[in-house]
Structures are given as C-alpha cells and as structure tokens.
Scaffold this motif. Sequence first.
Motif, short mmCIF file in Angstrom:
data_model
loop_
_atom_site.label_atom_id
_atom_site.label_comp_id
_atom_site.label_asym_id
_atom_site.label_seq_id
_atom_site.Cartn_x
_atom_site.Cartn_y
_atom_site.Cartn_z
N VAL A 1 0.88 -1.17 0.00
CA VAL A 1 0.00 0.00 0.00
C VAL A 1 0.91 1.21 0.00
O VAL A 1 1.69 1.41 0.94
N THR A 2 0.86 1.97 -1.07
CA THR A 2 1.82 3.06 -1.21
C THR A 2 1.14 4.42 -1.19
O THR A 2 0.09 4.62 -1.78
N SER A 3 1.75 5.33 -0.48
CA SER A 3 1.36 6.74 -0.57
C SER A 3 2.33 7.39 -1.55
O SER A 3 3.10 6.72 -2.21
N GLY A 4 2.30 8.68 -1.60
CA GLY A 4 3.30 9.40 -2.39
C GLY A 4 2.80 9.98 -3.68
O GLY A 4 3.53 10.71 -4.35
N ALA A 5 1.54 9.65 -4.07
CA ALA A 5 1.06 10.16 -5.36
C ALA A 5 1.06 11.69 -5.37
O ALA A 5 1.58 12.33 -6.29
N ILE A 6 0.48 12.26 -4.32
CA ILE A 6 0.40 13.72 -4.29
C ILE A 6 1.81 14.31 -4.17
O ILE A 6 2.21 15.20 -4.93
N GLY A 7 2.60 13.76 -3.21
CA GLY A 7 3.95 14.28 -2.98
C GLY A 7 4.82 14.23 -4.23
O GLY A 7 5.48 15.21 -4.57
N LYS B 1 7.04 16.58 -9.40
CA LYS B 1 7.14 16.48 -10.85
C LYS B 1 6.59 17.72 -11.55
O LYS B 1 7.09 18.15 -12.59
N LEU B 2 5.54 18.28 -10.97
CA LEU B 2 4.94 19.50 -11.57
C LEU B 2 5.69 20.76 -11.15
O LEU B 2 5.38 21.85 -11.60
N GLY B 3 6.67 20.60 -10.25
CA GLY B 3 7.46 21.74 -9.79
C GLY B 3 6.63 22.75 -9.01
O GLY B 3 6.84 23.96 -9.11
N LEU B 4 5.65 22.24 -8.20
CA LEU B 4 4.76 23.17 -7.49
C LEU B 4 5.38 23.74 -6.21
O LEU B 4 4.85 24.67 -5.63
N GLY B 5 6.47 23.15 -5.75
CA GLY B 5 7.13 23.69 -4.56
C GLY B 5 6.54 23.17 -3.27
O GLY B 5 7.25 22.70 -2.39
N SER B 6 5.22 23.20 -3.11
CA SER B 6 4.60 22.62 -1.91
C SER B 6 3.23 22.05 -2.27
O SER B 6 2.70 22.33 -3.36
N SER C 1 -8.76 20.28 -5.71
CA SER C 1 -8.49 19.97 -7.13
C SER C 1 -6.99 19.99 -7.41
O SER C 1 -6.50 19.22 -8.23
N GLY C 2 -6.25 20.83 -6.71
CA GLY C 2 -4.79 20.86 -6.86
C GLY C 2 -4.17 19.56 -6.40
O GLY C 2 -3.30 18.98 -7.06
N LYS C 3 -4.66 19.05 -5.26
CA LYS C 3 -4.14 17.77 -4.75
C LYS C 3 -4.51 16.64 -5.70
O LYS C 3 -3.70 15.74 -5.97
N GLN C 4 -5.74 16.70 -6.22
CA GLN C 4 -6.18 15.64 -7.14
C GLN C 4 -5.34 15.63 -8.40
O GLN C 4 -4.91 14.57 -8.87
N ALA C 5 -5.09 16.82 -8.95
CA ALA C 5 -4.29 16.92 -10.17
C ALA C 5 -2.87 16.40 -9.91
O ALA C 5 -2.31 15.64 -10.70
N ALA C 6 -2.30 16.80 -8.78
CA ALA C 6 -0.95 16.34 -8.44
C ALA C 6 -0.92 14.82 -8.31
O ALA C 6 0.01 14.15 -8.78
N THR D 1 -2.73 12.61 -9.85
CA THR D 1 -2.80 11.90 -11.15
C THR D 1 -1.40 11.80 -11.76
O THR D 1 -1.06 10.80 -12.37
N VAL D 2 -0.62 12.85 -11.57
CA VAL D 2 0.74 12.87 -12.13
C VAL D 2 1.66 11.95 -11.31
O VAL D 2 2.39 11.12 -11.85
N GLY D 3 1.59 12.10 -10.00
CA GLY D 3 2.49 11.33 -9.13
C GLY D 3 2.23 9.83 -9.16
O GLY D 3 3.16 9.03 -9.08
N GLN D 4 0.95 9.46 -9.30
CA GLN D 4 0.61 8.02 -9.31
C GLN D 4 1.28 7.31 -10.49
O GLN D 4 1.79 6.20 -10.35
#
Length: 261
Positions: free
Chosen positions: A51-57, A62-67, A73-78, A80-83
């Motif tokens: 069971v892995t976390s880390g998708a948002i992080g 990867k998106l270079g958002l800084g934090s 919706s920002g967390k959801q978008a992040a 999708t990329v991180g997963q």
Amino acid sequence: MADITKAKRIVVKVGTSTLTYENGKTNIRRMSKLVSVLADLANSGKEIVLVTSGAIGVGVGKLGLGSKPSDTSGKQAAATVGQCELMFMYDKLFSEYGYVVGQLLVTKSDFEDGQRRENLSNAFEKLFEYGAIPIVNENDSVAVEEIVYGDNDTLSATVASLVNADLLVIFTDIDGLYDSDPRENPDAKLIPVVEKIDDSILALAGGAGSKRGTGGMVTKVHAAQITSKAGINAVVMNGQAPQHIYKLLEGKPQGTLFKAK
Ligand code: GLU
C-alpha cells in the motif's frame, strides 16, 4: 495471537516521507531497497501487498509546485501525475527481480459496497494466484473524502482485513510509538508492544506527521485498532531500513507491535 514468524500474507504500507525527498522527488535509494526486500520476501514464499502513498507528494515534485496545494483539485491533479511516476518506478524496480505488479486504486466506498468489496477481494486473490504483487493506493483524483479526511494508514488496515492478512507492517519516518514526542524530548522511549489500544495510547499518538504525508502517528494507531479487531498484528517501524522486516519475521521485535486481539 498469530505468530509473526509464521506470517505468510503481509500487507506493507509505506508513506510519502519515506518514499520522497523534501522537494517531492522520489528517493530512489529507499524505493530500490524497499522493492528488493519485498521481492526477496516474495521469493521466500510470502504473499505481499504494497500500500503506497506518495502520489500527491511525487506529483508536486514532478509538476514543480514547490509545496502541496491546499485546494482539493490541486491535490487531485498532483495525484494523477504522481501516481503514474510511482507505478512506473515500482514496475521497473520489481521487474528487475522478475515480479509483475498490479495497480489497485480504491476508494472507501469500494470496501463498503458488498459487490464491489467482493470484486476487489477476488482481484487480490487472482493476483496472489498469478504470483503478482498488488500495489494499492487511494484513487485520489476522485476520492475527495480521502484527501480531506483520510489517509493510507487506515486504508492499509482495511486492505489487511479484506485479504485476511497475517501481518500489517507500516513503514514510516520514525522508529515506532514513543512514550512522549521524540522530536521534543530526547529521553522519549520507544514502546515495543501495545497490548491494548486505549485512550492513553491514543493520547500519545496525537500530533501531525510530515508536511508531505497525511497521517502522523494517530492514524497509525487508528489503523492498528482496525487490524487488532480483525485479529491481525500490526507493526509500525522505520521505513529507512526496510530490511529490518527480516528480523521482525525471525521473531526479533522491531518498532512498535500492536497486538491482535
Ligand atoms: N493517497 C495519498 C497519496 O498517495 C496519501 C495519503 C497518505 O499520505 O496517507 O499521496
């Protein structure tokens, strides 16, 4: 209580703070070490669920958002990329040891609905039969309730109950549950065994985790309440040294064991 040295089906949960650097990039050394240990356990005949976390992080990195974004919706978008990045890494690393991975993205409601729960359980059983490694995360891009309230500690305990695991191991960035906050008190002592989760244990677990993850110790204790009720032992231990799971399985105590009822 089940004997840990005989555990065959093991659910392993790993958190964002273990898998990533502060900047959100994947910690390749840690991920590689974790995967080599899990593949080795699978070689020895264990059935592993990760069971892995880390998708948002990872998405943030990867998106270079800084934090981590504060809006849903920002967390959801992040996520999708991180997963994608996470699964790419797991697929690559496990395949080095000849293992095939399967991705299961789930929401709380999948466990609550009888038919979906059964479908999910059947999918896990088939993956075990095929000798593949199921890798689970919350479906963060749709599961609003997970991002706002939930955490993967609880998810890992729910998965452990669903697959009738013999053991849940939660890898985190601290050695286990302490009798006071080790970040503030240098004399804090690790609690090796929790026989019963009562209010005093819940009080010890209070406080938040890292900025990148979600849970902290309190969600790990909640997870252990679920596994304990289901008759499953849960161990919270440091994910920096995943190879210590070998010692655990040899009967040498590691981290904090929350005993099964
Ligand atoms: N599902 C979230 C993610 O992959 C993590 C939840 C948690 O940290 O417990 O980013």
